[in-house]
Scaffold this active site. Structure first.
Site, mmCIF file in Angstrom:
data_model
loop_
_atom_site.group_PDB
_atom_site.id
_atom_site.type_symbol
_atom_site.label_atom_id
_atom_site.label_comp_id
_atom_site.label_asym_id
_atom_site.label_seq_id
_atom_site.Cartn_x
_atom_site.Cartn_y
_atom_site.Cartn_z
ATOM 1 N N LYS A 4 2.128 -14.778 2.492
ATOM 2 C CA LYS A 4 1.475 -16.074 2.742
ATOM 3 C C LYS A 4 1.482 -16.962 1.502
ATOM 4 O O LYS A 4 1.425 -18.184 1.608
ATOM 5 C CB LYS A 4 0.067 -15.867 3.284
ATOM 6 C CG LYS A 4 0.111 -15.087 4.591
ATOM 7 C CD LYS A 4 -0.902 -15.432 5.584
ATOM 8 C CE LYS A 4 -0.604 -14.787 6.934
ATOM 9 N NZ LYS A 4 -0.303 -13.339 6.894
HETATM 10 C C1 LIG Z 1 0.441 -12.784 8.001
HETATM 11 C C2 LIG Z 1 1.222 -11.529 7.807
HETATM 12 C C3 LIG Z 1 2.184 -11.102 8.755
HETATM 13 C C4 LIG Z 1 2.432 -11.840 10.058
HETATM 14 O O1 LIG Z 1 3.015 -13.098 9.892
HETATM 15 P P1 LIG Z 1 3.032 -14.170 11.058
HETATM 16 O O2 LIG Z 1 3.533 -15.418 10.457
HETATM 17 O O3 LIG Z 1 1.592 -14.291 11.514
HETATM 18 O O4 LIG Z 1 3.895 -13.659 12.157
HETATM 19 C C5 LIG Z 1 2.911 -9.953 8.486
HETATM 20 N N1 LIG Z 1 2.689 -9.223 7.360
HETATM 21 C C6 LIG Z 1 1.771 -9.592 6.432
HETATM 22 C C7 LIG Z 1 1.563 -8.740 5.223
HETATM 23 C C8 LIG Z 1 1.011 -10.763 6.617
HETATM 24 O O5 LIG Z 1 0.093 -11.116 5.686
#
Ligand SMILES: *Cc1c(COP(=O)(O)O)cnc(C)c1O
Length: 479
Positions: A116
């Site tokens: 993120k």
């Molecule tokens: C948020 C997240 C995901 C999922 O991503 P999306 O964009 O919601 O599909 C997968 N792995 C980790 C470690 C995350 O923080």
């Protein structure tokens, strides 16, 4: 470039305006009016760029209302050695042995060790810029059980015209997560530990965001995974990973050289960015969606039927950032599936509201043939076995979300087509499952040594809406 709503009821708006909003004004999701197209020559001309300059090129196709020099400055600030540990920003690392042909795309080199950061670091820059231009302030209110909250705080700390009020359930986050969030000392970051569970935090956020008068008076907003600024910033690493993979391909064969991606998915944000990169012209063969036990999206891509689940039907798994019951971003894919027709989309979503399910099975062959989607599911036992086998075969420790990706990637890898698995978090965030799988204890990364000993700043609060209102009203920032 202007942005419209999937439901057709919003005046076209420029990039810097839609950055500041969540849903479109008609309740739909914001999408670009047309998807910009890039030629093979244009992509090739980007080969020598570093990550920040590549980001400037790609984002300038979307943020057409931001002068290029400003955008370049923001991308340099976001994707710098101050924020990312690896000098490449996004390292691409091949696995070995039985996993030859599969590579990891390292998206967790940022301050919170998860993907993120890739989008939030840019969004922090872009929000500060857009707020200044529009003479506005933004008070972000959010609930977190760990990861999203910390990525937002690290991206928005110290930004002018922005404050963050992040609610978390008292005593329910890991020691690492608490240390990461509560050790921040910036005046504009407010950590609030609520006596309750995550749902209580979320209900408080909903109550305050639903009170339109309070929301307007205190300029409240959110930065969740439907924010188009995030989606656009995430496209960059698909191009980056393709360029780094084709560095090793003979020049004459590069232009149409296809690679596939596997994406550990929750809210469908990350993989949606891949879908857009493919639509722009990047040679992507397959986009493989990896789900954990909460496999509502795997079900959709296998059957064409989308049946969101309830919070009560959502399992708490060992890849917690993928524990979802419905996928907020899916509406953007369905919009494309329905020929970008807002009326068909609105009708489909009405059916979903009325019946709890929607059936696109007549279009199922197009999911793969036209858009390249495949999907699979991984369980706790799969994660443990995958973490172990990747460690044994390649000597690399991976986190449980990335393990969901590798497990499903192995099922779809094709000879001659590089398979790129997006690494979405560092194993140091999930030491227990790594220990269970490999017997290895992953320590804290070197640059974070000492984090657990730092003083922590957090306000403890009862599950009390009035108290929270007071707290925000006295600390919100304004222009
Ligand atoms: C948020 C997240 C995901 C999922 O991503 P999306 O964009 O919601 O599909 C997968 N792995 C980790 C470690 C995350 O923080």
């Amino acid at each position: 470039m202007k942005y419209i709503s999937t439901r057709g009821g919003m005046e076209p708006a420029p990039y810097s305006a839609i950055l500041l909003e969540g849903l479109a004004t008609d309740g739909g999701l914001v999408v670009p009016e047309t998807v910009p197209q890039v030629s093979a020559e244009q992509i090739e001309a980007w080969r020598s760029l570093d990550y920040a300059d590549l980001a400037t090129e790609i984002l300038s196709l979307y943020a057409t209302d931001i002068p290029r020099d400003d955008l370049a400055r923001m991308c340099r600030a976001a994707y710098s050695a101050d924020n990312f540990v690896d000098e490449a920003i996004v390292p691409v690392s091949p696995l070995a042995g039985p996993d030859t042909g599969i590579s990891l795309v390292g998206l967790s080199e940022g301050p919170t060790l998860a993907f993120k950061d890739m989008a939030m670091q840019f969004l922090g820059q872009a929000l500060e810029y857009a707020l200044e231009k529009n003479d506005r302030a933004l008070n972000i209110i959010g609930a977190t059980s760990g990861d999203t909250g910390s990525a937002a705080e690290y991206a928005l700390r110290g930004k002018h015209g922005i404050a963050v009020f992040m609610l978390s359930p008292q005593g329910r986050m890991s020691e690492f997560q608490r240390a990461q969030m509560y050790s921040l000392t910036d005046d504009n970051i407010h950590n609030i530990a609520v006596a309750g569970v995550f749902d209580d935090c979320q209900n408080l956020v909903k109550a305050l965001s639903g009170d339109l008068e309070f929301k307007r008076a205190h300029e409240l907003g959110t930065v969740n995974s439907i924010n188009l600024g995030r989606i656009s910033a995430q496209m960059v690493y698909y191009f980056w990973a393709w360029l780094r993979t084709t560095d090793a391909v003979a020049e004459a064969e590069r232009a149409a050289f296809e690679v596939s991606f596997t994406v550990p998915s929750g809210n469908f944000g990350n993989i949606l960015s891949g879908h857009l990169a493919k639509a722009m012209g990047l040679p992507i063969r397959r986009l493989v969606l990896a789900a954990n036990e909460n496999n509502v999206l795997d079900e959709f891509f296998r059957t064409g039927v989308y049946t969101p689940r309830t919070a009560a039907e959502t399992h708490a798994t060992s890849s917690p950032s993928m524990d979802i019951s419905k996928a907020s971003n899916l509406e953007r894919f369905v919009f494309d599936l329905l020929g970008r027709d807002p009326e068909r989309l609105a009708a489909a979503w009405r059916e979903l509201d009325e019946t709890g399910s929607i059936d696109f099975s007549a279009d199922l062959p197009r999911f793969e043939a036209e858009f390249g989607f495949q999907s699979g599911t991984s369980t706790h036992a799969d994660r443990v076995a995958t973490i172990r086998s990747v460690f044994e075969g390649s000597g690399v420790l991976i986190d449980p979300h990335t393990a969901d990706g590798v497990k499903v990637a192995r099922e779809y890898a094709e000879p001659g087509v590089p398979m790129l698995v997006l690494e979405t978090a560092k194993p140091a965030k999930f030491p227990d499952i790594v220990l269970e799988a490999t017997g290895e204890r992953v320590g804290m990364p070197e640059h974070l040594a000492g984090l657990l000993e730092l003083p922590q700043h957090v306000t403890e609060m009862d599950d009390d809406e009035a108290e929270l209102r007071d707290f925000i009203a006295t600390r919100a920032v304004h222009r």
